[in-house]
Scaffold this active site. Structure first.
Site, PDB file in Angstrom:
ATOM      1  N   GLU A   4      38.247  -1.490  13.361  1.00 15.48           N
ATOM      2  CA  GLU A   4      39.108  -2.619  13.712  1.00 15.48           C
ATOM      3  C   GLU A   4      40.579  -2.265  13.707  1.00 15.48           C
ATOM      4  O   GLU A   4      41.010  -1.329  13.042  1.00 15.48           O
ATOM      5  CB  GLU A   4      38.860  -3.766  12.709  1.00 15.48           C
ATOM      6  CG  GLU A   4      37.449  -4.290  12.808  1.00 15.48           C
ATOM      7  CD  GLU A   4      37.207  -5.517  11.946  1.00 15.48           C
ATOM      8  OE1 GLU A   4      36.287  -6.272  12.273  1.00 15.48           O
ATOM      9  OE2 GLU A   4      37.919  -5.722  10.955  1.00 15.48           O
TER      10      GLU A   4
ATOM     11  N   CYS B  30      45.103  -7.044   6.399  1.00 15.11           N
ATOM     12  CA  CYS B  30      45.133  -5.586   6.317  1.00 15.11           C
ATOM     13  C   CYS B  30      44.391  -5.138   5.075  1.00 15.11           C
ATOM     14  O   CYS B  30      44.523  -5.724   4.028  1.00 15.11           O
ATOM     15  CB  CYS B  30      46.582  -5.118   6.174  1.00 15.11           C
ATOM     16  SG  CYS B  30      47.203  -4.407   7.667  1.00 15.11           S
TER      17      CYS B  30
ATOM     18  N   CYS C 156      38.194  -3.786  -2.447  1.00 10.59           N
ATOM     19  CA  CYS C 156      38.376  -3.553  -1.009  1.00 10.59           C
ATOM     20  C   CYS C 156      37.048  -3.615  -0.283  1.00 10.59           C
ATOM     21  O   CYS C 156      36.092  -2.943  -0.660  1.00 10.59           O
ATOM     22  CB  CYS C 156      39.035  -2.190  -0.801  1.00 10.59           C
ATOM     23  SG  CYS C 156      39.093  -1.701   0.934  1.00 10.59           S
TER      24      CYS C 156
ATOM     25  N   CYS D 104      34.926   4.317   4.439  1.00 10.26           N
ATOM     26  CA  CYS D 104      35.825   5.041   3.538  1.00 10.26           C
ATOM     27  C   CYS D 104      34.983   5.738   2.478  1.00 10.26           C
ATOM     28  O   CYS D 104      33.981   5.190   2.034  1.00 10.26           O
ATOM     29  CB  CYS D 104      36.791   4.049   2.860  1.00 10.26           C
ATOM     30  SG  CYS D 104      38.110   4.838   1.910  1.00 10.26           S
TER      31      CYS D 104
ATOM     32  N   CYS E 194      48.325  -2.600  12.618  1.00  9.84           N
ATOM     33  CA  CYS E 194      47.621  -2.020  11.476  1.00  9.84           C
ATOM     34  C   CYS E 194      46.467  -1.181  12.030  1.00  9.84           C
ATOM     35  O   CYS E 194      45.549  -1.708  12.646  1.00  9.84           O
ATOM     36  CB  CYS E 194      47.132  -3.164  10.597  1.00  9.84           C
ATOM     37  SG  CYS E 194      46.262  -2.624   9.141  1.00  9.84           S
TER      38      CYS E 194
ATOM     39  N   CYS F 169      37.469   1.505  -3.793  1.00  8.11           N
ATOM     40  CA  CYS F 169      38.311   0.603  -4.564  1.00  8.11           C
ATOM     41  C   CYS F 169      37.548  -0.710  -4.685  1.00  8.11           C
ATOM     42  O   CYS F 169      37.025  -1.219  -3.689  1.00  8.11           O
ATOM     43  CB  CYS F 169      39.658   0.433  -3.878  1.00  8.11           C
ATOM     44  SG  CYS F 169      40.454   2.039  -3.639  1.00  8.11           S
TER      45      CYS F 169
HETATM   46  N1  SAH Z   1      43.075   3.568   2.245  1.00  8.44           N
HETATM   47  C1  SAH Z   1      44.454   3.296   2.250  1.00  8.44           C
HETATM   48  C2  SAH Z   1      44.897   2.401   3.391  1.00  8.44           C
HETATM   49  C3  SAH Z   1      44.026   1.231   3.756  1.00  8.44           C
HETATM   50  S1  SAH Z   1      43.981  -0.133   2.666  1.00  8.44           S
HETATM   51  C4  SAH Z   1      44.876   2.736   0.925  1.00  8.44           C
HETATM   52  O1  SAH Z   1      44.019   2.394   0.115  1.00  8.44           O
HETATM   53  O2  SAH Z   1      46.073   2.671   0.678  1.00  8.44           O
HETATM   54  C5  SAH Z   1      45.549  -0.967   2.913  1.00  8.44           C
HETATM   55  C6  SAH Z   1      45.997  -1.807   1.701  1.00  8.44           C
HETATM   56  O3  SAH Z   1      45.235  -3.022   1.575  1.00  8.44           O
HETATM   57  C7  SAH Z   1      45.803  -1.059   0.395  1.00  8.44           C
HETATM   58  O4  SAH Z   1      46.897  -1.230  -0.455  1.00  8.44           O
HETATM   59  C8  SAH Z   1      44.599  -1.734  -0.163  1.00  8.44           C
HETATM   60  O5  SAH Z   1      44.507  -1.509  -1.530  1.00  8.44           O
HETATM   61  C9  SAH Z   1      44.800  -3.170   0.218  1.00  8.44           C
HETATM   62  N2  SAH Z   1      43.587  -3.991   0.146  1.00  8.44           N
HETATM   63  C10 SAH Z   1      42.314  -3.605   0.319  1.00  8.44           C
HETATM   64  N3  SAH Z   1      41.464  -4.641   0.160  1.00  8.44           N
HETATM   65  C11 SAH Z   1      42.206  -5.728  -0.133  1.00  8.44           C
HETATM   66  C12 SAH Z   1      41.899  -7.097  -0.400  1.00  8.44           C
HETATM   67  N4  SAH Z   1      40.662  -7.545  -0.393  1.00  8.44           N
HETATM   68  N5  SAH Z   1      42.923  -7.934  -0.651  1.00  8.44           N
HETATM   69  C13 SAH Z   1      44.201  -7.476  -0.628  1.00  8.44           C
HETATM   70  N6  SAH Z   1      44.542  -6.203  -0.389  1.00  8.44           N
HETATM   71  C14 SAH Z   1      43.571  -5.313  -0.140  1.00  8.44           C
HETATM   72 FE1  SF4 Z   2      39.362   3.116   0.981  1.00  6.00          FE
HETATM   73 FE2  SF4 Z   2      39.776   0.513   0.675  1.00  6.00          FE
HETATM   74 FE3  SF4 Z   2      40.360   2.167  -1.323  1.00  6.00          FE
HETATM   75 FE4  SF4 Z   2      41.889   2.155   0.874  1.00  6.00          FE
HETATM   76  S1  SF4 Z   2      41.651   0.456  -0.572  1.00  6.00           S
HETATM   77  S2  SF4 Z   2      41.059   3.951  -0.218  1.00  6.00           S
HETATM   78  S3  SF4 Z   2      40.325   1.737   2.453  1.00  6.00           S
HETATM   79  S4  SF4 Z   2      38.301   1.783  -0.478  1.00  6.00           S
END
Ligand code: SAH
Ligand code: SF4
Length: 420
Positions: free
Chosen positions: A122, A393, A149, A142, A135, A146
């Site tokens: 996406e 995002c 996420c 991935c 974005c 996290c």
């Molecule tokens: N993998 C990279 C970039 C993609 S995630 C990273 O982790 O930095 C982009 C941002 O969105 C990151 O800061 C991530 O922690 C945040 N993010 C992911 N899931 C989220 C959620 N459910 N609510 C708010 N922020 C989120």
């Molecule tokens: Fe991967 Fe989501 Fe963690 Fe970013 S925040 S590194 S996309 S698992």
């Protein structure tokens, strides 16, 4: 390039091998999208043009491709009429396939895209008063996990190629109708179904001005392709977007951060999200490999950071998990201790079905933000955008990827085991 392809990235899960930069399509033609100009010239040479002609043609094609958004060789009017079918027989200029395009009430737009081999990913466009931010995704899924996420609940399917990454920017420009005017008529004729002036961003001056690598995936675990794609985006003869308008977000792949600064040179955002080992180990498990101290030292060492060019720390606000006054104060201490030029982006947690956390109360987020501001650290709260179309995002997802709580727990345990 060869040495980086062979390099082992120190991490608990090595990324998938970098895909070949050239994969001929089923009809044998080669997609030029994503290739640097020198590689295009090489291909033209291999196909029979002499060095001088290959160089000239590659310069022309490159210009039409990235500067004008043209996908049909017939529309490349400064190339001899007889030459155009020669090109069309051997090459194409592709785009990721659009599976679905959604438009939020707040102007945010989301596209579900598909690779040639059928994987969905996406991209999101977020218009603001003074900018339009795209974005961009770097991987399908991935390898990291996290806990807050949604992408982390998906398996890594594969890295996106440089063409698929820069292709997102091309598609956004197609959809926003913002290629240079003289190319507009051609583009409209050729890509009728892609051009959509409905949003009127051009009229409002809200064009694509910024790029954030914050879609699906960890960009530093797909380093070569992300670098090659961003080089095309930044090239003055290409898409010509300033590196100051591009931000790469990493969860903290410490060994590659310096190379990101040296070889790509874009702004850095770091998904910090916690200030203690205990909490960060839980919510950003890569912390077990590269801890907070190491991460912040790498931020302190990041090239060309200054008062005017700060590192952004992303901090997702999770109720009773990482949102106390003490944690805000610890964040200030850390930023001061490492003498960081930094700002903090407070992100209200965007819940998804089965997520193990809740978003902090708005008053808690405000307080957290105030404590940082009082210490002289900019800490705005990011306004959620495009919620009606699930476009936030960092939590991009496809309906087909939704999993049950039990499946999520199983996947989490699996990924934890891989951490050792
Ligand atoms: N993998 C990279 C970039 C993609 S995630 C990273 O982790 O930095 C982009 C941002 O969105 C990151 O800061 C991530 O922690 C945040 N993010 C992911 N899931 C989220 C959620 N459910 N609510 C708010 N922020 C989120
Ligand atoms: Fe991967 Fe989501 Fe963690 Fe970013 S925040 S590194 S996309 S698992």
């Amino acid at each position: 390039m060869a040495d980086t392809q062979l390099m082992q990235i120190p991490g608990h899960i090595d990324p998938l091998p970098v895909p070949r930069d050239i994969t001929p399509r089923e009809d044998g033609r080669i997609d030029l999208l994503g290739l640097p100009r020198t590689r295009i010239a090489e291909l033209f040479g291999e196909a029979g043009l002499d060095t001088k002609a290959a160089k000239l043609r590659s310069r022309q094609v490159y210009h039409w491709l990235y500067h004008r958004g043209i996908t049909d060789f017939e529309a490349m009017t400064d190339i001899a009429k007889t030459m155009r079918p020669w090109l069309a027989a051997r090459y194409v200029i592709g785009r990721p396939e659009i599976v679905e395009a959604q438009h939020s009430v707040d102007g945010t737009r989301k596209w579900l895209l598909r690779t040639d081999d059928g994987h969905d990913f996406e991209m999101v466009f977020i218009p603001d008063a003074d900018r339009g931010t795209l974005c961009v995704s770097s991987q399908v899924g991935c390898t990291l996990n996290c806990r807050f996420c949604h992408t982390g609940t998906m398996r890594l399917v594969r890295n996106l190629t440089a063409g698929e990454i820069v292709g997102q920017v091309m598609l956004a420009r197609d959809a926003l109708g913002e290629w240079p005017r003289s190319g507009q008529a051609d583009l409209a004729a050729l890509n009728d179904d892609l051009v959509d002036d409905e949003g009127g961003y051009s009229a409002d001056g809200r064009l694509l001005t910024n790029i954030v690598m914050m879609g699906m995936g960890e960009p530093l675990y797909n380093f070569d392709n992300v670098r090659d794609a961003l080089k095309l985006v930044m090239d003055g003869d290409g898409l010509a977007l300033s590196k100051r308008r591009i931000t790469l977000s990493t969860s903290g792949v410490v060994p590659l951060m310096a190379r990101c600064g040296d070889e790509i040179g874009v702004n850095l955002a770091v998904s910090l999200h916690a200030v203690t080992k205990e909490v960060r180990d839980e919510i950003v498990p890569i912390n077990r490999k590269f801890g907070i101290e190491e991460l912040l030292q790498a931020c302190a060492d990041y090239p060309r950071v200054s008062n005017a060019r700060r590192i952004t720390f992303e901090y997702v606000m999770l109720k009773d998990k990482n949102d106390s006054d003490d944690e805000a104060r610890e964040l200030i201490r850390l930023i001061r201790h490492y003498k960081l030029y930094a700002k903090v982006n407070l992100i209200p947690f965007n819940p998804w079905p089965g997520a193990p956390y809740e978003c902090s109360e708005p008053s808690r987020i405000r307080r957290f933000s105030e404590i940082l501001f009082d210490a002289g650290i900019s800490a705005p709260v990011r306004t959620p955008r495009g919620r009606d179309i699930d476009a936030a995002c960092g939590q991009l997802k496809t309906a087909s990827e939704r999993k049950s709580r039990a499946e999520l727990d199983r996947l989490y345990a699996e990924k934890q085991a891989a951490l050792g």
